[in-house]
Design a protein around this motif. Sequence first.
Motif, mmCIF file in Angstrom:
data_model
loop_
_atom_site.group_PDB
_atom_site.id
_atom_site.type_symbol
_atom_site.label_atom_id
_atom_site.label_comp_id
_atom_site.label_asym_id
_atom_site.label_seq_id
_atom_site.Cartn_x
_atom_site.Cartn_y
_atom_site.Cartn_z
ATOM 1 N N LEU A 1 0.814 -1.208 0.000
ATOM 2 C CA LEU A 1 0.000 0.000 0.000
ATOM 3 C C LEU A 1 0.852 1.264 0.000
ATOM 4 C CD1 LEU A 1 -2.880 -0.988 2.470
ATOM 5 C CD2 LEU A 1 -2.988 -0.801 -0.023
ATOM 6 N N ALA A 2 1.955 1.252 0.749
ATOM 7 C CA ALA A 2 2.841 2.418 0.754
ATOM 8 C C ALA A 2 3.441 2.659 -0.622
ATOM 9 C CB ALA A 2 3.942 2.222 1.791
ATOM 10 N N THR A 3 3.847 1.590 -1.287
ATOM 11 C CA THR A 3 4.416 1.713 -2.636
ATOM 12 C C THR A 3 3.381 2.228 -3.627
ATOM 13 O OG1 THR A 3 5.938 -0.113 -2.167
ATOM 14 C CG2 THR A 3 5.605 0.474 -4.470
ATOM 15 N N LEU A 4 2.172 1.661 -3.579
ATOM 16 C CA LEU A 4 1.111 2.103 -4.486
ATOM 17 C C LEU A 4 0.729 3.559 -4.217
ATOM 18 C CD1 LEU A 4 -1.193 -1.060 -4.525
ATOM 19 C CD2 LEU A 4 0.339 -0.266 -6.339
ATOM 20 N N ALA A 5 0.671 3.939 -2.948
ATOM 21 C CA ALA A 5 0.349 5.327 -2.613
ATOM 22 C C ALA A 5 1.397 6.271 -3.180
ATOM 23 C CB ALA A 5 0.258 5.493 -1.094
ATOM 24 N N PRO B 1 -0.928 3.827 4.150
ATOM 25 C CA PRO B 1 -1.125 3.179 5.455
ATOM 26 C C PRO B 1 -0.286 3.792 6.581
ATOM 27 C CG PRO B 1 0.482 1.942 4.221
ATOM 28 C CD PRO B 1 0.161 3.158 3.385
ATOM 29 N N LEU B 2 -0.082 5.111 6.549
ATOM 30 C CA LEU B 2 0.862 5.726 7.490
ATOM 31 C C LEU B 2 0.231 6.118 8.816
ATOM 32 C CD1 LEU B 2 2.931 7.947 5.031
ATOM 33 C CD2 LEU B 2 3.418 5.638 5.863
ATOM 34 N N LEU B 3 -1.068 5.882 8.989
ATOM 35 C CA LEU B 3 -1.695 6.201 10.273
ATOM 36 C C LEU B 3 -1.115 5.365 11.402
ATOM 37 C CD1 LEU B 3 -3.959 7.453 12.066
ATOM 38 C CD2 LEU B 3 -5.391 5.526 11.351
ATOM 39 N N GLY B 4 -1.037 4.033 11.197
ATOM 40 C CA GLY B 4 -0.647 3.120 12.274
ATOM 41 C C GLY B 4 0.673 3.461 12.932
ATOM 42 N N PRO B 5 1.777 3.611 12.177
ATOM 43 C CA PRO B 5 3.054 3.873 12.837
ATOM 44 C C PRO B 5 3.131 5.226 13.526
ATOM 45 C CG PRO B 5 3.287 3.915 10.441
ATOM 46 C CD PRO B 5 1.928 3.369 10.732
ATOM 47 N N ASN B 6 2.494 6.254 12.971
ATOM 48 C CA ASN B 6 2.545 7.574 13.598
ATOM 49 C C ASN B 6 1.765 7.609 14.909
ATOM 50 O OD1 ASN B 6 3.891 9.894 11.878
ATOM 51 N ND2 ASN B 6 2.965 8.497 10.417
ATOM 52 N N VAL B 7 0.523 7.136 14.869
ATOM 53 C CA VAL B 7 -0.280 7.110 16.094
ATOM 54 C C VAL B 7 0.269 6.073 17.063
ATOM 55 C CG1 VAL B 7 -2.595 6.775 17.025
ATOM 56 C CG2 VAL B 7 -2.298 7.906 14.831
ATOM 57 N N GLY B 8 0.777 4.958 16.524
ATOM 58 C CA GLY B 8 1.352 3.928 17.386
ATOM 59 C C GLY B 8 2.533 4.431 18.180
ATOM 60 N N ALA C 1 -10.054 5.179 8.746
ATOM 61 C CA ALA C 1 -9.807 5.565 7.354
ATOM 62 C C ALA C 1 -9.793 7.084 7.224
ATOM 63 C CB ALA C 1 -10.868 4.961 6.441
ATOM 64 N N LEU C 2 -10.745 7.754 7.898
ATOM 65 C CA LEU C 2 -10.792 9.216 7.817
ATOM 66 C C LEU C 2 -9.579 9.841 8.491
ATOM 67 C CD1 LEU C 2 -14.580 9.813 8.589
ATOM 68 C CD2 LEU C 2 -13.442 9.862 6.365
ATOM 69 N N VAL C 3 -9.206 9.326 9.653
ATOM 70 C CA VAL C 3 -8.034 9.851 10.351
ATOM 71 C C VAL C 3 -6.775 9.556 9.549
ATOM 72 C CG1 VAL C 3 -6.736 9.798 12.505
ATOM 73 C CG2 VAL C 3 -9.217 9.543 12.557
ATOM 74 N N GLY C 4 -6.733 8.386 8.883
ATOM 75 C CA GLY C 4 -5.576 8.031 8.079
ATOM 76 C C GLY C 4 -5.359 8.983 6.921
ATOM 77 N N VAL C 5 -6.446 9.458 6.314
ATOM 78 C CA VAL C 5 -6.329 10.438 5.234
ATOM 79 C C VAL C 5 -5.695 11.728 5.757
ATOM 80 C CG1 VAL C 5 -7.642 11.915 3.658
ATOM 81 C CG2 VAL C 5 -8.227 9.500 3.883
ATOM 82 N N MET C 6 -6.072 12.121 6.980
ATOM 83 C CA MET C 6 -5.526 13.328 7.575
ATOM 84 C C MET C 6 -4.014 13.207 7.781
ATOM 85 S SD MET C 6 -6.910 15.175 11.048
ATOM 86 C CE MET C 6 -8.576 14.921 10.463
ATOM 87 N N VAL C 7 -3.563 12.044 8.246
ATOM 88 C CA VAL C 7 -2.133 11.819 8.449
ATOM 89 C C VAL C 7 -1.409 11.741 7.108
ATOM 90 C CG1 VAL C 7 -0.425 10.171 9.305
ATOM 91 C CG2 VAL C 7 -2.448 10.696 10.679
ATOM 92 N N ALA C 8 -2.002 11.016 6.155
ATOM 93 C CA ALA C 8 -1.367 10.877 4.846
ATOM 94 C C ALA C 8 -1.258 12.213 4.129
ATOM 95 C CB ALA C 8 -2.161 9.892 3.993
ATOM 96 N N LEU C 9 -2.223 13.111 4.350
ATOM 97 C CA LEU C 9 -2.169 14.436 3.749
ATOM 98 C C LEU C 9 -0.877 15.152 4.105
ATOM 99 C CD1 LEU C 9 -3.436 16.981 2.436
ATOM 100 C CD2 LEU C 9 -4.515 17.452 4.642
ATOM 101 N N ALA C 10 -0.426 14.958 5.328
ATOM 102 C CA ALA C 10 0.773 15.649 5.791
ATOM 103 C C ALA C 10 2.065 14.979 5.344
ATOM 104 C CB ALA C 10 0.754 15.750 7.320
ATOM 105 N N LEU C 11 2.019 13.718 4.933
ATOM 106 C CA LEU C 11 3.262 12.984 4.675
ATOM 107 C C LEU C 11 3.460 12.545 3.226
ATOM 108 C CD1 LEU C 11 3.494 10.714 7.856
ATOM 109 C CD2 LEU C 11 4.566 12.920 7.430
ATOM 110 N N VAL C 12 2.446 11.955 2.612
ATOM 111 C CA VAL C 12 2.656 11.332 1.299
ATOM 112 C C VAL C 12 3.020 12.340 0.208
ATOM 113 C CG1 VAL C 12 1.577 9.970 -0.529
ATOM 114 C CG2 VAL C 12 1.260 9.326 1.861
ATOM 115 N N PRO C 13 2.286 13.446 0.029
ATOM 116 C CA PRO C 13 2.665 14.376 -1.052
ATOM 117 C C PRO C 13 4.068 14.969 -0.901
ATOM 118 C CG PRO C 13 0.400 14.752 -0.383
ATOM 119 C CD PRO C 13 0.992 13.830 0.631
ATOM 120 N N PRO C 14 4.471 15.473 0.282
ATOM 121 C CA PRO C 14 5.840 16.015 0.360
ATOM 122 C C PRO C 14 6.921 14.956 0.200
ATOM 123 C CG PRO C 14 4.773 16.084 2.517
ATOM 124 C CD PRO C 14 3.717 15.752 1.524
#
Length: 346
Positions: free
Chosen positions: A136-140, A164-171, A250-263
């Motif tokens: 999922l990280a590669t596809l994203a 799938p970057l929500l789990g490690p950050n919140v974890g 899923a909704l919270v994960g989008v919020m985390v991914a917004l901050a990480l995946v594009p940059p």
Amino acid sequence: MSLRMVEIVCDNAGKDRVLAEMRQFDDDRFLSWSAGEDEDDEPLRARVLLDGDVASGLVDRLERRFSGETGFRIVIYPVQATIPRLEPPENNSEPGSEPEQTETPDASPKREGVIREELRAAVQEGAEFTGLFALLATLASVVASIGLLRDNPAVVIGAMVIAPLLGPNVGLALATVLGDARLARASLGTLAGGIALVVAPALALGWLLGADAGSGELAARTVVGLSDVALALAAGVAGIVSLSRGASTALVGVMVALALVPPLSACGLFWGAGELDHAASAGLLALTNVVCLNLAGVLTFAIRGVRPLWYHEIRSARSAVFRALAFWTMLLLAVTAVIVLNWRFF
């Protein structure tokens, strides 16, 4: 009203003590409950419907008293609705009078419906580095990179949904406030692996296709300001509060991914294209977001009263929280200093 159905199972030998403990907890706060007390030869299987704010205290109290008992188990179910509808309890106290205190001496502080094991279950699976996480990280990364190259915001948003970057950050934040070294190691390793898996495909695409710094979506990831710091902190706080109140991961994960995946994808694209200055700017934005998300996560969990169950673990967890807050705060100050210097001299 956030409701929970708490099921308590125990062997017959401890049945009476568990029931006595539940009554001592103050069963006036139970919205309804059944225990099958008439079946003397059968194990206890009690079900209690109660408000989420009360459930955390009951679960902690029973786990602390009976976690070593043979056959003891607590199962927590979320409740969507009940019929007939439950009304909030009436306040019968006289105007100006002090509310009656019903807490017991060893009661846990109120945690606004936050149940520790619910949070742990919500993030623990996502904090493990698995084949699905890597895929999922590669596809994203591929989807986000294509969206950035095409200057297409809709495609970039699609990448955030599957990241799938929500789990490690919140974890990592949850492991800090719980003093859980195993979860912290797993989260840190998964976060590092996730970052590498997002950057690597973007780097390859940048080498093959190049990267146009004039593209709107790419250019937006090369400008880092103090507003980005505020945005990442707000996203971190909102994500943790939403997750702890039962919002969709899923909704919270989008919020985390917004901050990480594009940059991170922009960093890889520019790096692969040989635009190292732009890659550094995108990398700085990604680092800023990682720092702010974790600082906000640890602080929000701590303020909401999430902590270990056992008293001997609370002191070490509190020390871990102070160290983590100091570490992330120093990193944030360093990143902010770099942002300000970039404004003035570049």
